[in-house]
Scaffold this active site. Structure first.
Site, PDB file in Angstrom:
ATOM      1  N   GLU A 138       0.806  -1.238   0.000  1.00  0.00           N
ATOM      2  CA  GLU A 138       0.000   0.000   0.000  1.00  0.00           C
ATOM      3  C   GLU A 138       0.830   1.276   0.000  1.00  0.00           C
ATOM      4  O   GLU A 138       0.637   2.153   0.840  1.00  0.00           O
ATOM      5  CB  GLU A 138      -0.964  -0.017   1.195  1.00  0.00           C
ATOM      6  CG  GLU A 138      -1.896  -1.211   1.162  1.00  0.00           C
ATOM      7  CD  GLU A 138      -2.816  -1.305   2.368  1.00  0.00           C
ATOM      8  OE1 GLU A 138      -2.878  -0.361   3.161  1.00  0.00           O
ATOM      9  OE2 GLU A 138      -3.471  -2.359   2.504  1.00  0.00           O
ATOM     10  N   GLU A 243      -6.164 -10.600  -1.097  1.00  0.00           N
ATOM     11  CA  GLU A 243      -6.944 -10.354   0.128  1.00  0.00           C
ATOM     12  C   GLU A 243      -8.430 -10.335  -0.194  1.00  0.00           C
ATOM     13  O   GLU A 243      -9.188  -9.521   0.343  1.00  0.00           O
ATOM     14  CB  GLU A 243      -6.520  -9.023   0.783  1.00  0.00           C
ATOM     15  CG  GLU A 243      -5.043  -8.960   1.114  1.00  0.00           C
ATOM     16  CD  GLU A 243      -4.629  -7.705   1.872  1.00  0.00           C
ATOM     17  OE1 GLU A 243      -5.500  -6.976   2.395  1.00  0.00           O
ATOM     18  OE2 GLU A 243      -3.412  -7.449   1.934  1.00  0.00           O
ATOM     19  N   ASP A 245     -12.185 -10.312  -0.496  1.00  0.00           N
ATOM     20  CA  ASP A 245     -13.452 -10.410   0.230  1.00  0.00           C
ATOM     21  C   ASP A 245     -14.442  -9.496  -0.466  1.00  0.00           C
ATOM     22  O   ASP A 245     -14.055  -8.534  -1.134  1.00  0.00           O
ATOM     23  CB  ASP A 245     -13.318 -10.124   1.740  1.00  0.00           C
ATOM     24  CG  ASP A 245     -12.547  -8.874   2.084  1.00  0.00           C
ATOM     25  OD1 ASP A 245     -12.482  -7.936   1.254  1.00  0.00           O
ATOM     26  OD2 ASP A 245     -12.005  -8.797   3.209  1.00  0.00           O
TER      27      ASP A 245
HETATM   28  O1  G3I Z   1      -4.219  -7.793  19.159  1.00  0.00           O
HETATM   29  C1  G3I Z   1      -4.755  -6.569  19.667  1.00  0.00           C
HETATM   30  C2  G3I Z   1      -5.421  -6.779  20.981  1.00  0.00           C
HETATM   31  O2  G3I Z   1      -4.472  -7.214  21.910  1.00  0.00           O
HETATM   32  C3  G3I Z   1      -6.081  -5.470  21.407  1.00  0.00           C
HETATM   33  O3  G3I Z   1      -6.797  -5.686  22.569  1.00  0.00           O
HETATM   34  C4  G3I Z   1      -7.014  -4.970  20.331  1.00  0.00           C
HETATM   35  C5  G3I Z   1      -7.631  -3.621  20.702  1.00  0.00           C
HETATM   36  O4  G3I Z   1      -7.843  -2.821  19.561  1.00  0.00           O
HETATM   37  O5  G3I Z   1      -6.302  -4.816  19.151  1.00  0.00           O
HETATM   38  C6  G3I Z   1      -5.748  -6.024  18.669  1.00  0.00           C
HETATM   39  O6  G3I Z   1      -5.043  -5.765  17.473  1.00  0.00           O
HETATM   40  C7  G3I Z   1      -5.847  -5.537  16.327  1.00  0.00           C
HETATM   41  C8  G3I Z   1      -5.428  -6.537  15.266  1.00  0.00           C
HETATM   42  O7  G3I Z   1      -6.099  -6.277  14.067  1.00  0.00           O
HETATM   43  C9  G3I Z   1      -5.702  -7.983  15.682  1.00  0.00           C
HETATM   44  O8  G3I Z   1      -7.060  -8.172  15.833  1.00  0.00           O
HETATM   45  C10 G3I Z   1      -5.592  -4.132  15.833  1.00  0.00           C
HETATM   46  O9  G3I Z   1      -6.123  -3.204  16.761  1.00  0.00           O
HETATM   47  C11 G3I Z   1      -6.264  -3.947  14.523  1.00  0.00           C
HETATM   48  O10 G3I Z   1      -5.869  -2.683  13.988  1.00  0.00           O
HETATM   49  C12 G3I Z   1      -5.827  -5.016  13.553  1.00  0.00           C
HETATM   50  O11 G3I Z   1      -6.516  -4.846  12.332  1.00  0.00           O
HETATM   51  C13 G3I Z   1      -5.928  -5.440  11.214  1.00  0.00           C
HETATM   52  C14 G3I Z   1      -5.675  -4.390  10.152  1.00  0.00           C
HETATM   53  O12 G3I Z   1      -5.141  -5.001   8.995  1.00  0.00           O
HETATM   54  C15 G3I Z   1      -4.704  -3.322  10.635  1.00  0.00           C
HETATM   55  O13 G3I Z   1      -4.748  -2.230   9.824  1.00  0.00           O
HETATM   56  C16 G3I Z   1      -6.871  -6.492  10.670  1.00  0.00           C
HETATM   57  O14 G3I Z   1      -6.969  -7.568  11.612  1.00  0.00           O
HETATM   58  C17 G3I Z   1      -6.360  -7.036   9.352  1.00  0.00           C
HETATM   59  O15 G3I Z   1      -7.339  -7.835   8.762  1.00  0.00           O
HETATM   60  C18 G3I Z   1      -6.055  -5.892   8.412  1.00  0.00           C
HETATM   61  O16 G3I Z   1      -5.504  -6.413   7.230  1.00  0.00           O
HETATM   62  C19 G3I Z   1      -5.210  -5.474   6.209  1.00  0.00           C
HETATM   63  C20 G3I Z   1      -3.989  -5.972   5.474  1.00  0.00           C
HETATM   64  O17 G3I Z   1      -2.932  -6.189   6.363  1.00  0.00           O
HETATM   65  C21 G3I Z   1      -3.570  -5.000   4.386  1.00  0.00           C
HETATM   66  N1  G3I Z   1      -4.669  -4.694   3.501  1.00  0.00           N
HETATM   67  C22 G3I Z   1      -5.897  -4.293   4.144  1.00  0.00           C
HETATM   68  C23 G3I Z   1      -6.342  -5.310   5.188  1.00  0.00           C
HETATM   69  C24 G3I Z   1      -7.662  -4.942   5.780  1.00  0.00           C
HETATM   70  O18 G3I Z   1      -7.586  -3.728   6.480  1.00  0.00           O
END
Ligand code: G3I
Length: 445
Positions: A138, A243, A245
């Site tokens: 990105e 990715e 969906d």
């Molecule tokens: O693990 C922590 C947890 O300990 C905490 O309590 C909680 C509170 O917010 O956060 C948890 O982490 C989160 C993590 O996902 C695991 O669930 C993060 O906040 C959250 O920001 C994170 O989101 C991920 C996101 O990327 C980050 O921008 C999504 O799971 C993931 O699906 C998403 O994937 C991205 C790709 O990497 C790149 N392309 C877009 C795609 C979708 O956004």
């Protein structure tokens, strides 16, 4: 590298079997904690032969403190994959999001060296275990600019992306190295900006092997989705849907099928990954964006995807080890003969002829060279050009240059050497200095 579409009727009964019959993989993003959910793991292992860490290989997860690496989540996923015959996509070495706090607070040369160290350390740790790495994720802006996205990474200098690819290649020469992005689901300003970068990288020998199209989709699929994949493939890179969906609802099954068909129709499209397994595993909350209900039941979109895999042509996949990083073309393979230049009615007698047209400015020029095959056609060709004193070639497309000053020899690349009688192909080069008075000579083989 050549991959050919082959026509093989088949009726695989799982996503992974159907994809494998067609020389491709079908993968899913896996959130680490889900590996202890047995209902989830049953579907993952039955249907998918590739996995990618949804978060566990990102910078904040792998280097939470500078120089202190944590591979717990990534190693767990790799072990799962190895035990279950799944290949692993690596995601993502550098991304403007999900950076550890210490990196977010850095800039300039300190950040640049921290970035490169991160790429080197992580790619070295997983060396030999990763099918394809998203080296950079990105990096382009949304909207109409076609430009790089502003970020702390970008502010370390425009060459950060190529520097990352070179560091990743040095650390794990066996992994395919990908650029990955979203909103690239058709021919638009953003995908064209990326296309131009990939073309430039190939022309200069920057080691890039693949482009990932995330494909987080809404309620329609762009009519030029497949054409966009194909134009990247024509740059001599693999393409992958990374990715996928799709917004739930009436059109979901059609869109999944359309994406799958597009991939199957592009011989360099080597695999599809959905961003999760069941609807309730998805980052998209209540969109019901995936192929399985939370109960584990298959959705209509599952069936349409499976049918599209089974109906598609197969490919003979390229070896996992990427080829050498010799510079490739900077423009897509020309159609030969060029539609705008009809072949001469009487081809030159034997061999080939070449003519050059120049676009010059103070201190530089672009030369377009037209190669015309003689009556015997060509299996390959060489064009020699003697540059004026002080001029030098800086960039070549659709040919391979030997030398850069004095007499420079340009040889055909693999897709434009074979010409029928009177057929025409074009290549080009950019130079510094003056290109005035160049007279190309052509030799056919
Ligand atoms: O693990 C922590 C947890 O300990 C905490 O309590 C909680 C509170 O917010 O956060 C948890 O982490 C989160 C993590 O996902 C695991 O669930 C993060 O906040 C959250 O920001 C994170 O989101 C991920 C996101 O990327 C980050 O921008 C999504 O799971 C993931 O699906 C998403 O994937 C991205 C790709 O990497 C790149 N392309 C877009 C795609 C979708 O956004």
């Amino acid at each position: 590298m050549t991959m050919t579409l082959t026509s093989t009727a088949s009726a695989g009964t799982t996503l992974k079997a159907s994809a494998a019959e067609k020389g491709r993989y079908f993968g899913a993003a896996v959130a680490g904690q889900k590996l202890s959910d047995s209902a989830y793991v049953t579907i993952l292992n039955r249907e998918f032969n590739s996995v990618v860490a949804e978060n566990d290989m990102k910078w904040d997860a792998t280097e939470p403190q500078q120089g202190r690496f944590n591979y717990t989540g990534g190693d767990r996923l790799v072990a799962h994959a190895q035990a279950n015959g799944q290949s692993v996509r690596g995601h993502a070495l550098l991304w403007y999001q999900q950076q550890p706090g210490w990196a977010q607070n850095m800039s300039g040369s300190a950040l640049r060296s921290a970035m490169m160290n991160h790429v080197t350390q992580v790619a070295t740790h997983f060396k030999g275990k990763i099918h394809s790495w998203d080296v950079v994720n990105e990096a382009f802006a949304d909207g109409n600019s076609g430009a790089r996205r502003d970020s702390n990474l970008q502010r370390t200098g425009n060459d950060w992306i190529e520097a990352a690819f070179r560091a990743a290649r040095a650390a794990d020469p066996g992994a395919k190295l990908c650029y990955n992005d979203y909103n690239t689901d058709g021919i638009n300003a953003k995908s064209t900006g990326i296309y131009n970068m990939v073309r430039d990288f190939k022309s200069r020998g920057v080691p890039i092997d693949c482009v990932g199209f995330q494909s987080h989709l809404g309620t329609s699929l762009s009519g030029d989705y497949q054409a966009n994949l194909q134009r990247f493939a024509d740059l001599d890179v693999d393409v992958q849907i990374t990715e996928l969906d799709v917004m739930g609802g009436g059109n979901q099954a059609n869109i999944y099928a359309g994406v799958t068909r597009a991939c199957m129709n592009v011989s360099r499209c080597t695999g599809i990954t959905t961003w999760g397994v069941r609807d309730c595993d998805s980052w998209r909350g209540s969109d019901n964006a995936l192929l399985f209900e939370c109960s584990g039941n298959k959705k209509a979109a599952y069936t349409s995807t499976l049918n599209a895999l089974n109906a598609g042509p197969g490919i003979t996949p390229s070896p996992t080890t990427p080829g050498p990083t010799t510079p490739g073309p900077t423009s897509p393979p020309p159609t030969s003969p060029s539609p705008t230049t009809p072949p001469p009615t009487t081809p030159p007698p034997g061999g080939c002829t070449a003519s050059v047209s120049l676009n010059s400015w103070t201190g530089g020029f672009v030369a377009s060279v037209k190669v015309t095959a003689g009556a015997a056609g060509t299996n390959g060709w060489n064009v020699s050009v003697t540059l004026p004193g002080g001029a030098s070639v800086t960039n070549t497309w659709s040919a391979t240059a030997s030398g850069s000053t004095g007499t420079v020899r340009f040889a055909n690349v693999n897709y434009n050497g074979r010409l029928g009688a009177g057929q025409v192909t074009e290549f080009g080069f950019q130079g510094t200095g003056s290109g005035a008075g160049m007279t190309p000579t052509c030799t056919a083989s």
